[in-house]
Design an enzyme around this catalytic site. Structure first.
Site, PDB file in Angstrom:
ATOM      1  N   ILE A 163       7.407   6.686  17.532  1.00 57.02           N
ATOM      2  CA  ILE A 163       7.055   7.545  15.977  1.00 57.02           C
ATOM      3  C   ILE A 163       5.967   8.456  16.096  1.00 57.02           C
ATOM      4  O   ILE A 163       5.893   9.445  15.810  1.00 57.02           O
ATOM      5  CB  ILE A 163       6.945   6.514  14.781  1.00 57.02           C
TER       6      ILE A 163
ATOM      7  N   LYS B  12       0.891  -1.315   0.218  1.00 52.71           N
ATOM      8  CA  LYS B  12      -0.252  -0.020   0.111  1.00 52.71           C
ATOM      9  C   LYS B  12       0.879   1.290  -0.041  1.00 52.71           C
ATOM     10  O   LYS B  12       0.630   2.272  -0.645  1.00 52.71           O
ATOM     11  CB  LYS B  12      -0.805  -0.243   1.334  1.00 52.71           C
ATOM     12  N   ASN B  13       1.895   1.287   0.843  1.00 54.33           N
ATOM     13  CA  ASN B  13       2.598   2.524   0.988  1.00 54.33           C
ATOM     14  C   ASN B  13       3.649   2.832  -0.172  1.00 54.33           C
ATOM     15  O   ASN B  13       4.322   3.951   0.032  1.00 54.33           O
ATOM     16  CB  ASN B  13       3.229   2.607   2.505  1.00 54.33           C
TER      17      ASN B  13
ATOM     18  N   ARG C 264       0.026  14.059  13.707  1.00 49.24           N
ATOM     19  CA  ARG C 264       0.609  14.036  12.194  1.00 49.24           C
ATOM     20  C   ARG C 264       0.680  15.413  11.455  1.00 49.24           C
ATOM     21  O   ARG C 264      -0.091  15.638  10.332  1.00 49.24           O
ATOM     22  CB  ARG C 264      -0.053  13.244  11.380  1.00 49.24           C
TER      23      ARG C 264
ATOM     24  N   ASP D 260       4.321   0.352  12.246  1.00 46.50           N
ATOM     25  CA  ASP D 260       3.099  -0.318  11.608  1.00 46.50           C
ATOM     26  C   ASP D 260       3.018  -1.972  11.836  1.00 46.50           C
ATOM     27  O   ASP D 260       1.920  -2.690  11.671  1.00 46.50           O
ATOM     28  CB  ASP D 260       3.185  -0.132   9.903  1.00 46.50           C
TER      29      ASP D 260
ATOM     30  N   CYS E   4      -5.044  12.480  13.278  1.00 49.10           N
ATOM     31  CA  CYS E   4      -5.988  11.246  12.992  1.00 49.10           C
ATOM     32  C   CYS E   4      -5.705  10.333  14.230  1.00 49.10           C
ATOM     33  O   CYS E   4      -5.344  10.876  15.193  1.00 49.10           O
ATOM     34  CB  CYS E   4      -5.438  10.401  11.823  1.00 49.10           C
TER      35      CYS E   4
ATOM     36  N   ARG F 104      -8.799  -0.554   4.275  1.00 46.06           N
ATOM     37  CA  ARG F 104      -7.874   0.628   3.788  1.00 46.06           C
ATOM     38  C   ARG F 104      -6.457  -0.235   3.682  1.00 46.06           C
ATOM     39  O   ARG F 104      -5.856   0.509   2.727  1.00 46.06           O
ATOM     40  CB  ARG F 104      -7.606   1.778   4.713  1.00 46.06           C
TER      41      ARG F 104
ATOM     42  N   ARG G 268      -5.077  10.832   4.255  1.00 48.55           N
ATOM     43  CA  ARG G 268      -4.046  11.734   4.421  1.00 48.55           C
ATOM     44  C   ARG G 268      -3.078  11.661   3.564  1.00 48.55           C
ATOM     45  O   ARG G 268      -2.398  12.740   2.884  1.00 48.55           O
ATOM     46  CB  ARG G 268      -3.223  11.680   5.858  1.00 48.55           C
TER      47      ARG G 268
END
Ligand code: EPU
Length: 419
Positions: A328, A22-23, A122, A306, A117, A398, A93
């Protein structure tokens, strides 16, 4: 709103493929704005966030051809709208990733300001400061970031803290700038490297991607390309934990273990047996007893934030007491209270949680709060005694492609309840 019902206890067995990352997909779709020639992206995951990015490109005038098997063909000759509106940015975002390419190629971009969020405030100040350093005029007002530049110019930019999408936005912008841009303290994530590889195949001049200094020599134009997206390392890690905590034996195909060196080392120390094959397959079994492990998240190549939520589940069903520290994001422990409802023994002290392993988790109705939190609830449900009903699973959609289908194929007792 859909819910997911899991009856825990089934040992996962079988083989499933890992989807595209995804990223990596999100910045790479944004990067297509840098050229008016056609770009083909393959190994695109079917995810709500990817659909949102495709919708955003569509609104801007992209002509998109989607082939279920072959991927997506993007033709950006018709771009005529330079705005990323509130309704899309508030859903995702990462829409901010169109700002750098838009500005570099069309001299203007208007992006709804992303809000906070579920995992923290962020800010995007580093994206804005970087573009200003490259000569853009950026103004903020009515909830929008408006940026203009005749042609961006190369600059030396130091990013603190390390930011993944910030690095990607500025990297994309710099490919068409006048002169040399140096990004210092750049993110080293594999998704940044994959983006740089794609841009290089479009004619960009980039050195150092994957290190903390990236040097980009701007060119006048970029051309089309075909690019295959790397596998999703976070999905891979999630399934590794799923296999271990259900006492399963699964094989994952289409993986790239070099992107998971630190987590795989940690999982092995925790007692998970991971057999890596040269062809990108991975066989995972629980080794002896699972042992709880102390973890601290950090930017790549450290342990990814993550995977923090999923790690809490692994530690919750492992022997011993462990601490997990999140460095983070300031508020990424929303899943803790839901896991506690399932019998996990977790206490929060600032940005650290203390986990005492329990014999069994117990199924309960729980609520997903963000993407990786949802994944942790699915994992907990797979390992728990009894039924777990997870609501607000749109968070899961998502970032995990067909998760219940994949788990079903591995023998989990899982079903989606649509309302
Ligand atoms: N930050 C700033 N200023 C900025 C940008 C970031 O202070 O201008 C701070 C953030 O507040 C945070 C830290 O820097 O404390 C790192 O944030 P980063 O910018 O790296 O996060 P991101 O780029 O918004 C990406 C992933 C996230 C992942 C983080 C960290 C994408 C689309 N998103 O977010 O993925 O958690 O990097 O690795 O690449 C997810 O997939 O579930 C997810 C949240």
């Amino acid at each position: 709103m859909d819910k997911i019902l899991i009856r825990g206890g089934a040992a996962l067995k079988g083989t499933i493929p890992i989807s595209g990352a995804k990223n990596a997909t999100l910045p790479e779709l944004a990067a297509t704005l840098l050229t008016s020639e056609k770009v083909y992206l393959t190994n695109i995951p079917h995810l709500a966030d990817v659909t949102t990015m495709l919708e955003l490109l569509g609104q801007q005038g992209s002509d998109l051809t989607i082939d279920e098997k072959l991927g997506v063909e993007i033709d950006n000759r018709g771009i005529n709208n330079f705005c990323a509106p509130y309704d899309l940015v508030s859903t995702m975002r990462a829409s901010i990733l169109v700002m750098g390419p838009m500005l570099a190629r069309y001299g203007q971009a208007e992006i709804s300001m992303p809000g906070g969020c579920a995992i923290g405030s962020r800010p995007v100040n580093l994206h804005i400061q970087g573009l200003r350093a490259m000569g853009a005029e950026v103004s903020l007002g009515d909830g929008y970031i408006r940026a203009k530049a005749k042609r961006l110019r190369g600059a030396k930019i130091f990013l603190e803290p390390v930011t993944v999408t910030g690095t990607e936005n500025l990297l994309m912008a710099a490919t068409l700038a006048d002169g040399v841009t140096i990004l210092e303290n750049a993110a080293r994530e594999p998704e940044v490297v994959d983006l740089a590889n794609m841009l290089t195949s479009m004619g960009a001049k980039i050195q150092g991607a994957g290190s903390s200094t990236i040097t980009i020599e701007g060119v006048d134009e970029l051309h089309g390309t075909k690019h295959n997206i790397i596998p999703d390392r976070i999905e891979t890690a999630t399934f590794i934990i799923a296999a271990a905590i259900t006492d399963g034996d699964i094989t994952l195909t289409n993986t790239q273990s070099e992107y998971l060196t630190v987590p795989i080392e940690a999982f092995r120390q925790a007692g998970i047996d991971i057999d890596l094959k040269d062809d990108g397959t991975m066989r995972i079994r629980k080794g002896s007893k699972l042992k709880a492990l102390d973890i601290q998240t950090s930017p790549y190549p450290g342990f990814p934030t993550d995977i923090q939520a999923q790690m809490l589940v692994l530690n919750s069903v492992s022997k011993g007491i462990s601490t997990v520290t999140e460095t983070i994001f300031e508020n990424r422990f929303m899943h803790v209270s839901e896991l506690q409802r399932m019998g996990a023994d977790i206490t929060i002290q600032g940005n650290t949680v203390r986990v005492r392993g329990v014999k069994n988790l117990i199924g309960a109705p729980v609520m997903a709060t963000d993407l990786r939190a949802s994944a942790s609830l699915v994992l907990a449900g797979l390992a728990a005694n009894g039924d777990t009903l997870i609501s607000r699973v749109y968070h899961l959609d998502r970032g995990y492609e067909r998760i219940e289908e994949k788990l079903l194929a591995l023998g989990a007792d899982i079903q989606r309840l649509s309302e």
